[in-house]
Design a protein around this motif. Structure first.
Motif, PDB file in Angstrom:
ATOM      1  N   SER A   1      87.408  56.139  21.259  1.00 45.22           N
ATOM      2  CA  SER A   1      87.685  55.782  22.406  1.00 45.22           C
ATOM      3  C   SER A   1      89.084  55.721  22.842  1.00 45.22           C
ATOM      4  N   VAL A   2      89.536  56.391  23.587  1.00 46.19           N
ATOM      5  CA  VAL A   2      90.796  56.551  24.054  1.00 46.19           C
ATOM      6  C   VAL A   2      91.091  56.359  25.511  1.00 46.19           C
ATOM      7  N   ASP A   3      92.044  55.522  26.100  1.00 45.95           N
ATOM      8  CA  ASP A   3      92.334  55.251  27.713  1.00 45.95           C
ATOM      9  C   ASP A   3      94.017  55.062  27.649  1.00 45.95           C
ATOM     10  N   ILE A   4      94.554  56.282  27.777  1.00 41.48           N
ATOM     11  CA  ILE A   4      96.034  56.011  27.941  1.00 41.48           C
ATOM     12  C   ILE A   4      96.634  55.747  29.158  1.00 41.48           C
ATOM     13  N   SER A   5      95.751  55.487  30.136  1.00 42.34           N
ATOM     14  CA  SER A   5      96.241  55.232  31.391  1.00 42.34           C
ATOM     15  C   SER A   5      97.419  54.133  31.492  1.00 42.34           C
ATOM     16  N   ASN A   6      97.430  52.989  30.773  1.00 47.90           N
ATOM     17  CA  ASN A   6      98.439  51.928  30.797  1.00 47.90           C
ATOM     18  C   ASN A   6      99.331  52.248  29.398  1.00 47.90           C
ATOM     19  N   VAL A   7      99.000  53.237  28.806  1.00 46.40           N
ATOM     20  CA  VAL A   7      99.954  53.419  27.480  1.00 46.40           C
ATOM     21  C   VAL A   7     101.231  54.260  27.464  1.00 46.40           C
ATOM     22  N   THR A   8     102.281  53.667  27.153  1.00 45.54           N
ATOM     23  CA  THR A   8     103.468  54.779  27.105  1.00 45.54           C
ATOM     24  C   THR A   8     104.100  54.476  25.718  1.00 45.54           C
ATOM     25  N   LEU A   9     104.465  55.636  25.125  1.00 42.20           N
ATOM     26  CA  LEU A   9     105.173  55.616  23.945  1.00 42.20           C
ATOM     27  C   LEU A   9     106.538  56.196  24.032  1.00 42.20           C
ATOM     28  N   LYS A  10     107.461  55.547  23.164  1.00 40.15           N
ATOM     29  CA  LYS A  10     108.844  56.160  23.409  1.00 40.15           C
ATOM     30  C   LYS A  10     109.265  56.725  22.001  1.00 40.15           C
ATOM     31  N   THR A  11     109.862  57.796  22.172  1.00 43.28           N
ATOM     32  CA  THR A  11     110.582  58.305  20.809  1.00 43.28           C
ATOM     33  C   THR A  11     112.068  58.232  20.919  1.00 43.28           C
ATOM     34  N   PRO A  12     112.889  58.690  20.173  1.00 46.58           N
ATOM     35  CA  PRO A  12     114.451  58.881  20.329  1.00 46.58           C
ATOM     36  C   PRO A  12     114.758  59.589  21.287  1.00 46.58           C
ATOM     37  N   ARG A  13     114.240  60.772  21.748  1.00 42.25           N
ATOM     38  CA  ARG A  13     114.369  61.589  23.002  1.00 42.25           C
ATOM     39  C   ARG A  13     113.444  61.546  23.938  1.00 42.25           C
ATOM     40  N   LEU A  14     112.031  61.210  23.848  1.00 40.73           N
ATOM     41  CA  LEU A  14     111.098  61.562  24.523  1.00 40.73           C
ATOM     42  C   LEU A  14     110.222  60.135  25.128  1.00 40.73           C
ATOM     43  N   VAL A  15     109.570  60.192  26.156  1.00 38.30           N
ATOM     44  CA  VAL A  15     108.585  59.416  26.655  1.00 38.30           C
ATOM     45  C   VAL A  15     107.317  60.089  26.857  1.00 38.30           C
ATOM     46  N   LEU A  16     106.191  59.590  26.194  1.00 36.64           N
ATOM     47  CA  LEU A  16     104.972  59.833  26.542  1.00 36.64           C
ATOM     48  C   LEU A  16     104.335  58.924  27.398  1.00 36.64           C
ATOM     49  N   ARG A  17     103.785  59.260  28.655  1.00 36.88           N
ATOM     50  CA  ARG A  17     103.525  58.446  29.606  1.00 36.88           C
ATOM     51  C   ARG A  17     102.403  58.753  30.392  1.00 36.88           C
ATOM     52  N   PRO A  18     101.547  58.258  31.214  1.00 38.35           N
ATOM     53  CA  PRO A  18     100.560  58.581  32.188  1.00 38.35           C
ATOM     54  C   PRO A  18     101.255  59.570  33.040  1.00 38.35           C
ATOM     55  N   TRP A  19     100.376  60.540  33.670  1.00 34.47           N
ATOM     56  CA  TRP A  19     100.989  61.527  34.739  1.00 34.47           C
ATOM     57  C   TRP A  19     100.786  60.712  35.904  1.00 34.47           C
ATOM     58  N   ARG A  20     101.982  61.072  36.829  1.00 36.75           N
ATOM     59  CA  ARG A  20     102.036  60.522  38.231  1.00 36.75           C
ATOM     60  C   ARG A  20     101.824  61.868  39.208  1.00 36.75           C
ATOM     61  N   GLN A  21     101.670  61.673  40.517  1.00 39.33           N
ATOM     62  CA  GLN A  21     101.772  62.473  41.377  1.00 39.33           C
ATOM     63  C   GLN A  21     103.059  63.005  41.606  1.00 39.33           C
ATOM     64  N   SER A  22     103.932  62.132  41.496  1.00 40.39           N
ATOM     65  CA  SER A  22     105.441  62.609  41.700  1.00 40.39           C
ATOM     66  C   SER A  22     105.717  63.640  40.431  1.00 40.39           C
ATOM     67  N   ASP A  23     105.081  64.126  39.671  1.00 37.97           N
ATOM     68  CA  ASP A  23     105.184  65.076  38.389  1.00 37.97           C
ATOM     69  C   ASP A  23     104.976  66.144  38.940  1.00 37.97           C
ATOM     70  N   LEU A  24     104.430  66.738  40.137  1.00 41.30           N
ATOM     71  CA  LEU A  24     103.853  67.944  40.402  1.00 41.30           C
ATOM     72  C   LEU A  24     104.897  68.792  40.365  1.00 41.30           C
ATOM     73  N   ASP A  25     106.279  68.771  41.033  1.00 38.53           N
ATOM     74  CA  ASP A  25     107.291  69.841  40.945  1.00 38.53           C
ATOM     75  C   ASP A  25     107.552  70.322  39.695  1.00 38.53           C
ATOM     76  N   ASP A  26     107.908  69.194  38.740  1.00 35.49           N
ATOM     77  CA  ASP A  26     108.188  69.549  37.388  1.00 35.49           C
ATOM     78  C   ASP A  26     107.103  70.094  36.549  1.00 35.49           C
ATOM     79  N   PHE A  27     105.823  69.711  36.865  1.00 32.24           N
ATOM     80  CA  PHE A  27     104.750  70.526  36.233  1.00 32.24           C
ATOM     81  C   PHE A  27     104.504  71.938  36.565  1.00 32.24           C
ATOM     82  N   PHE A  28     104.661  72.274  37.622  1.00 30.10           N
ATOM     83  CA  PHE A  28     104.778  73.436  38.267  1.00 30.10           C
ATOM     84  C   PHE A  28     105.845  74.258  37.581  1.00 30.10           C
TER      85      PHE A  28
END
Length: 188
Positions: free
Chosen positions: A4-31
């Motif tokens: 069972s997973v629910d990452i809606s409140n989980v953020t992971l950080k690496t030296p260069r990246l952030v893995l985080r929940p998606w947001r509506q504001s990501d639409l332009d970057d995603f496209f």
């Protein structure tokens, strides 16, 4: 069984990246990255032609609670999914607590080792926080970048399976396995 997973409140950080929940504001970057020919096709879906198509998929990503946005330098540049594993492909492991990885990255960032960072962070999370005992990673045969990544991350090749992609094409998928005990030997 699938963990069972629910990452809606989980953020992971690496030296260069952030893995985080998606947001509506990501639409332009995603496209921007999903509309590049050859990106989606590497994992069985067509590149996006219209932003409303991207919006529909973004809504799915936000609602699924199992797909991270891959952020690099403040910009959404990929997705990282903790997929349900289909029992028909690995019935011999369905008494394990499992998840399957799926991910995609913007084409200009290929070959820079960013996905290795993301995979390592996700494996650490799945084994240490979620309680998975096994994680599966699969890629279309012939995807040399994905094959190299699987080896760099320490997955052991397990089997070839035949699948039908979202595009309707018949594909051979190479599956690799990472066991928790093996991960913890390297990453205690």
């Amino acid at each position: 069984m699938n963990a069972s997973v629910d990452i809606s409140n989980v953020t992971l950080k690496t030296p260069r990246l952030v893995l985080r929940p998606w947001r509506q504001s990501d639409l332009d970057d995603f496209f921007e990255y999903a509309s590049v020919e050859g990106v989606g096709e590497m994992v069985g879906w067509r590149h996006h032609k219209y932003k409303d198509q991207t919006q529909e998929i973004l809504n799915t990503f936000i609602g699924s609670k199992k797909i991270w946005c891959v952020e690099y330098q403040g910009k959404a540049v990929g997705s990282f999914t903790l997929e349900d594993t289909r029992e028909q492909y690995v019935p011999e492991f369905f008494d394990e607590t499992i998840r399957e990885l799926g991910f995609i990255l913007a084409k200009p960032l290929w070959g820079q080792g960013l996905m290795k960072e993301a995979v390592d962070a996700a494996l650490d999370y799945l084994f240490k926080e979620v309680g998975c005992t096994l994680v599966i990673y699969g890629y279309f045969e012939g995807n040399i970048r994905a094959e190299k990544l699987m080896k760099k991350c320490g997955f052991q090749t397990y089997q070839k399976i035949s699948v039908t992609s979202r595009l309707g094409s018949a594909e051979t998928v190479i599956q690799g396995l990472m066991w928790k005990k093996d991960w913890l030997k390297i990453h205690p």
